[in-house]
Scaffold this motif. Sequence first.
Motif, short mmCIF file in Angstrom:
data_model
loop_
_atom_site.label_atom_id
_atom_site.label_comp_id
_atom_site.label_asym_id
_atom_site.label_seq_id
_atom_site.Cartn_x
_atom_site.Cartn_y
_atom_site.Cartn_z
N SER A 91 0.85 -1.19 0.00
CA SER A 91 0.00 0.00 0.00
C SER A 91 0.88 1.24 0.00
O SER A 91 1.96 1.24 0.61
CB SER A 91 -0.91 0.02 1.24
OG SER A 91 -0.14 0.11 2.42
N ARG A 93 0.75 5.81 -0.75
CA ARG A 93 0.02 7.03 -1.10
C ARG A 93 0.56 7.57 -2.42
O ARG A 93 1.74 7.49 -2.71
CB ARG A 93 0.17 8.08 0.01
CG ARG A 93 -0.33 7.57 1.35
CD ARG A 93 -0.36 8.65 2.40
NE ARG A 93 -0.72 8.11 3.70
CZ ARG A 93 -1.96 7.83 4.08
NH1 ARG A 93 -2.96 8.06 3.25
NH2 ARG A 93 -2.22 7.32 5.26
N THR A 104 4.70 6.62 -0.04
CA THR A 104 4.72 6.48 1.42
C THR A 104 3.76 5.39 1.85
O THR A 104 2.59 5.40 1.48
CB THR A 104 4.31 7.79 2.11
OG1 THR A 104 5.15 8.84 1.66
CG2 THR A 104 4.38 7.66 3.62
N ILE A 106 1.01 3.23 3.74
CA ILE A 106 -0.16 3.59 4.52
C ILE A 106 -0.17 2.76 5.80
O ILE A 106 0.06 1.54 5.76
CB ILE A 106 -1.45 3.34 3.71
CG1 ILE A 106 -1.44 4.20 2.44
CG2 ILE A 106 -2.69 3.62 4.53
CD1 ILE A 106 -2.57 3.88 1.48
N SER A 107 -0.41 3.39 6.90
CA SER A 107 -0.41 2.69 8.18
C SER A 107 -1.62 1.78 8.30
O SER A 107 -2.64 1.98 7.64
CB SER A 107 -0.41 3.70 9.34
OG SER A 107 -1.61 4.46 9.31
N ASP A 154 -9.33 0.90 11.06
CA ASP A 154 -8.09 1.60 10.71
C ASP A 154 -7.15 0.74 9.86
O ASP A 154 -5.95 0.96 9.84
CB ASP A 154 -7.37 2.05 11.99
CG ASP A 154 -7.00 0.86 12.88
OD1 ASP A 154 -7.48 -0.28 12.62
OD2 ASP A 154 -6.25 1.07 13.86
N VAL A 156 -5.25 -1.06 6.54
CA VAL A 156 -4.48 -0.42 5.49
C VAL A 156 -5.33 -0.13 4.24
O VAL A 156 -5.01 0.78 3.47
CB VAL A 156 -3.27 -1.32 5.14
CG1 VAL A 156 -3.72 -2.59 4.43
CG2 VAL A 156 -2.23 -0.57 4.32
N TYR A 159 -9.48 3.16 2.92
CA TYR A 159 -10.00 4.12 1.93
C TYR A 159 -10.80 3.41 0.83
O TYR A 159 -11.52 4.06 0.08
CB TYR A 159 -8.86 4.92 1.31
CG TYR A 159 -7.99 5.63 2.33
CD1 TYR A 159 -8.54 6.55 3.22
CD2 TYR A 159 -6.63 5.35 2.42
CE1 TYR A 159 -7.75 7.19 4.16
CE2 TYR A 159 -5.83 5.98 3.36
CZ TYR A 159 -6.40 6.90 4.24
OH TYR A 159 -5.61 7.52 5.18
N ASP A 203 -9.62 10.05 2.89
CA ASP A 203 -8.34 10.72 3.15
C ASP A 203 -8.52 12.22 2.95
O ASP A 203 -8.23 12.78 1.90
CB ASP A 203 -7.27 10.16 2.21
CG ASP A 203 -5.88 10.67 2.55
OD1 ASP A 203 -5.76 11.57 3.40
OD2 ASP A 203 -4.91 10.15 1.95
N GLY A 224 -2.83 11.60 4.19
CA GLY A 224 -2.63 10.74 5.35
C GLY A 224 -2.66 11.43 6.68
O GLY A 224 -2.58 10.79 7.72
N ASP A 227 -7.82 11.62 8.57
CA ASP A 227 -8.83 10.68 8.07
C ASP A 227 -10.22 11.05 8.56
O ASP A 227 -10.40 11.47 9.71
CB ASP A 227 -8.52 9.25 8.53
CG ASP A 227 -7.45 8.59 7.68
OD1 ASP A 227 -6.97 9.23 6.73
OD2 ASP A 227 -7.11 7.43 7.99
N ASN A 438 -4.86 6.57 -3.24
CA ASN A 438 -4.17 5.60 -2.39
C ASN A 438 -4.22 4.21 -3.03
O ASN A 438 -5.29 3.72 -3.36
CB ASN A 438 -4.81 5.57 -1.01
CG ASN A 438 -4.61 6.89 -0.28
OD1 ASN A 438 -3.50 7.38 -0.16
ND2 ASN A 438 -5.70 7.48 0.19
#
Length: 459
Positions: A91, A93, A104, A106-107, A154, A156, A159, A203, A224, A227, A438
């Motif tokens: 995943s 961004r 980057t 995604i958490s 929450d 990954v 979105y 996002d 990011g 949210d 994303n």
Amino acid sequence: MHTASTLARVTALAVGIAGALAFSHADAAAFQLKENSAKGLGRAFAGSASAWDDASVIATNPASMRLLDGRQFQADVSAISFSAKMEEIYSARNAGPTGAGKGTPISGGNGGNAGMIAPVPAAYFHVPFGENDNMHFGLSLTAPFGFKTEYDRDWVGRYHGTKTDLKAVDLGAAFSYDVNPYVSFGASVFVEHLTIELANAVDFGAVAYSASKGASAALGLVPGSADGYATVEGNNNAVGYVIGGTFSPTENTNIALSYRSKVEHKITGGKARFEVPGKVDAALGLTAKGLFVDSSGKATVTLPATATLSVTHKLNDRWMVMGDVTRTAWAPAFDKVTVDFASNQPDNVLVFGYKDTTFASIGTEYKLSDTITLRGGVAYDETPTTYSHRDVRVPDVTRKWLSFGLGWTPKENTEFNFGYTHLFTNDPAINATSSTGNVLQGKYKVGGDVLAASMNYKF
């Protein structure tokens, strides 16, 4: 910081509903359910519209009510166990006019097991009447479509989707006429109640960054960083029909043709709810512009038509064989859907690209004794999704069925049936990009089992 037209365009995309009406995967293709009979499940639904002594034909092919033995009531319940766990996740961004945050990670985790164990009930009533009982009336209660997936809020892939819950319940009335002992025609009309709840993260950091062409970075609003969530709910009642004919060239062979209409649900009282981070609203004035505000909405959701060819043949007093082929017209029903918000939120045109599918099965029954019947069957079940359109709401894939069943008749007027099916699948891969850019890639481990039981009472 931004122009109103740019913000309107970006926010319309950022709602993330582009996958929301895709619903999800059930044990039959996409969100279609075949589980309306424990007896049928035991033979992989071969002979679903042509077999003797299964009251579920009231819903699948009313013309076959002449194959039922007198007045009867039947109740079925199926337990569907579906698992979906995402693995090999990538995943990143990729949002904003300058690619801010591009690459980057995604958490979040893998969302857990998005599947479920859910009951699917069905019930039938049949009574013959007229001269020589050559006419038949039936009632049915079935659930032809439905599914639910729910990921960690929450995760990954938030979105792309966090929750999908769809239920369709049909209440039908059927009539058939026997031209003679070998030819019959029938029809039913049903009212279908549809309910939908869909949710996903938004996002808003990417929304702010794109709308302001990067100026929001000075306020700490980058992809990011903020949210929010969107939830859509709706329900509707609509009417459909089933027509069919059953032909018996010999007393040991039934050939049935049936057609179930598409059902067009015009949802006019839907609800859209948004959770917008305060700092985003303060910076962009979204709610003041009527964007991302709670509102009603409308959309037309069409559930597909199906056509079935079903054959059942008695080899002798103990053995019976059967087969089914069903085509489901997903393509015209799920080409695209337009969501119209009652706020300033621009309409969304959602493209799904579903293709028509084929379900084919063969099965057999063996009468072990006067009280015990054994069943078995195999099936090929094609998915309407493709790699280019598959997403987290529809981790669907073509599957193969292996089914077994048992019937027990302790009394002449009482019968119990049990069925079990295991689904064999490959691991579906996805490569999805959310409306805010994303990217989510990965493979799913999916699996499914179905267990069903029924009771039939003749009076």
